[in-house]
Design a protein around this motif. Structure first.
Motif, short mmCIF file in Angstrom:
data_model
loop_
_atom_site.label_atom_id
_atom_site.label_comp_id
_atom_site.label_asym_id
_atom_site.label_seq_id
_atom_site.Cartn_x
_atom_site.Cartn_y
_atom_site.Cartn_z
N TRP A 193 89.57 31.33 72.39
CA TRP A 193 90.61 32.26 71.96
C TRP A 193 91.89 31.47 71.73
O TRP A 193 92.07 30.37 72.25
CB TRP A 193 90.82 33.35 73.00
CG TRP A 193 89.72 34.37 73.00
CD1 TRP A 193 88.56 34.33 72.29
CD2 TRP A 193 89.67 35.58 73.75
NE1 TRP A 193 87.80 35.44 72.54
CE2 TRP A 193 88.46 36.23 73.43
CE3 TRP A 193 90.54 36.18 74.65
CZ2 TRP A 193 88.11 37.45 73.99
CZ3 TRP A 193 90.18 37.40 75.21
CH2 TRP A 193 88.97 38.03 74.87
N CYS A 194 92.77 32.02 70.97
CA CYS A 194 93.97 31.32 70.52
C CYS A 194 95.08 31.40 71.57
O CYS A 194 95.91 32.31 71.55
CB CYS A 194 94.43 31.91 69.19
SG CYS A 194 95.69 30.91 68.38
N GLU A 248 96.22 34.81 73.46
CA GLU A 248 95.47 35.91 72.85
C GLU A 248 94.94 36.87 73.90
O GLU A 248 94.37 36.47 74.91
CB GLU A 248 94.32 35.32 72.04
CG GLU A 248 93.58 36.34 71.23
CD GLU A 248 92.67 35.72 70.17
OE1 GLU A 248 92.36 36.43 69.21
OE2 GLU A 248 92.30 34.54 70.30
N ARG A 290 93.98 40.32 66.30
CA ARG A 290 94.41 39.22 65.44
C ARG A 290 95.07 39.73 64.16
O ARG A 290 96.18 39.31 63.81
CB ARG A 290 93.22 38.32 65.10
CG ARG A 290 92.74 37.53 66.30
CD ARG A 290 91.51 36.71 65.99
NE ARG A 290 91.22 35.81 67.12
CZ ARG A 290 90.26 34.91 67.10
NH1 ARG A 290 89.47 34.78 66.04
NH2 ARG A 290 90.09 34.12 68.16
N ASP A 326 92.93 39.73 72.89
CA ASP A 326 91.60 40.10 72.42
C ASP A 326 91.54 39.83 70.92
O ASP A 326 92.50 40.12 70.21
CB ASP A 326 91.34 41.59 72.69
CG ASP A 326 89.89 41.95 72.51
OD1 ASP A 326 89.43 41.96 71.35
OD2 ASP A 326 89.21 42.23 73.52
N PRO A 327 90.42 39.28 70.41
CA PRO A 327 90.33 39.00 68.97
C PRO A 327 90.54 40.23 68.08
O PRO A 327 90.93 40.08 66.92
CB PRO A 327 88.91 38.44 68.81
CG PRO A 327 88.62 37.82 70.13
CD PRO A 327 89.26 38.72 71.15
N TYR A 335 92.66 32.37 63.14
CA TYR A 335 91.99 33.66 63.20
C TYR A 335 90.96 33.85 62.10
O TYR A 335 90.17 34.79 62.14
CB TYR A 335 93.02 34.79 63.11
CG TYR A 335 93.98 34.91 64.27
CD1 TYR A 335 93.75 34.28 65.49
CD2 TYR A 335 95.13 35.67 64.13
CE1 TYR A 335 94.64 34.42 66.54
CE2 TYR A 335 96.03 35.80 65.19
CZ TYR A 335 95.78 35.18 66.38
OH TYR A 335 96.66 35.32 67.43
#
Length: 196
Positions: free
Chosen positions: A18-19, A166, A172, A168-169, A100
């Motif tokens: 994750w970012c 981050e 994004r 949660d994706p 992303y």
């Protein structure tokens, strides 16, 4: 200068992390008239510098307590403003978009300033000058669920670092949407209200 990706968390299954981004606080000042810290964050990505700015109030945080005694969960609610530091913020936005996998637009520019709702998680943002503060930022216009987003904002003002991590994706696309708006934007449905 710190590498923006120095704290990526590797997953055991080999999936892309994750970012989680890490920044040094390059500049800081306290605006006594507005009772807030004004911060400028920077980090290195390859040969380039990325970063952004933030305004963080030390007054007006509303405490919420769930539970009792040692088991009590305390949170503190208030506004936070993120802003552009010019080209390095535009590079940060492009970096997020690429990481992303969104391929939104090569001409993305970082929002001039955006107000979002913040919550201090078991840490009081009024004490940010004395101790690390873990916050979650909410980007929400109160109308469109598809534009709702969250990100963790972990501030260590005494040591001079900020983590933009981050949550949660699924958030994004909304995050890039909000950070690429033009002008001064409000992504806080409680803006102007006294939180009770």
């Amino acid at each position: 200068m710190i590498d923006v990706f120095c704290n990526l968390e590797e997953f055991e299954d080999g999936a892309k992390p994750w970012c989680d981004l890490t920044f040094e606080i390059a500049e800081r000042s306290f605006d006594s008239g507005k009772a807030c810290w004004v911060l400028s964050m920077t980090a290195r990505h390859g040969q380039e510098t990325v970063g952004f700015s933030a305004r963080l109030p030390v007054q007006g945080w509303r405490e919420q307590v769930n539970g009792e005694g040692d088991e009590a969960f305390r949170s503190y609610w208030g506004p936070v403003w993120l802003g552009s530091s010019g080209e390095r913020s535009d590079r940060l936005l492009k970096l997020l978009d690429e990481y992303y996998g969104l391929a939104t637009d090569s001409a993305l520019t970082f929002v001039n300033e955006i107000e979002c709702l913040a919550v201090g998680i078991m840490s009081d943002p009024a004490r940010m000058a004395e101790e690390p503060t873990k916050m979650k930022l909410f980007f929400d216009n109160g109308e469109d669920e598809e534009l709702y987003g969250e990100v963790f904002f972990n501030l260590d003002l005494p040591e001079g670092y900020v983590g933009l991590n981050e949550k949660d994706p699924e958030y994004r696309k909304p995050l890039v949407h909000w950070l690429s708006r033009h002008g001064r934007i409000v992504a806080n449905p409680h803006a102007g209200e006294t939180l009770q």
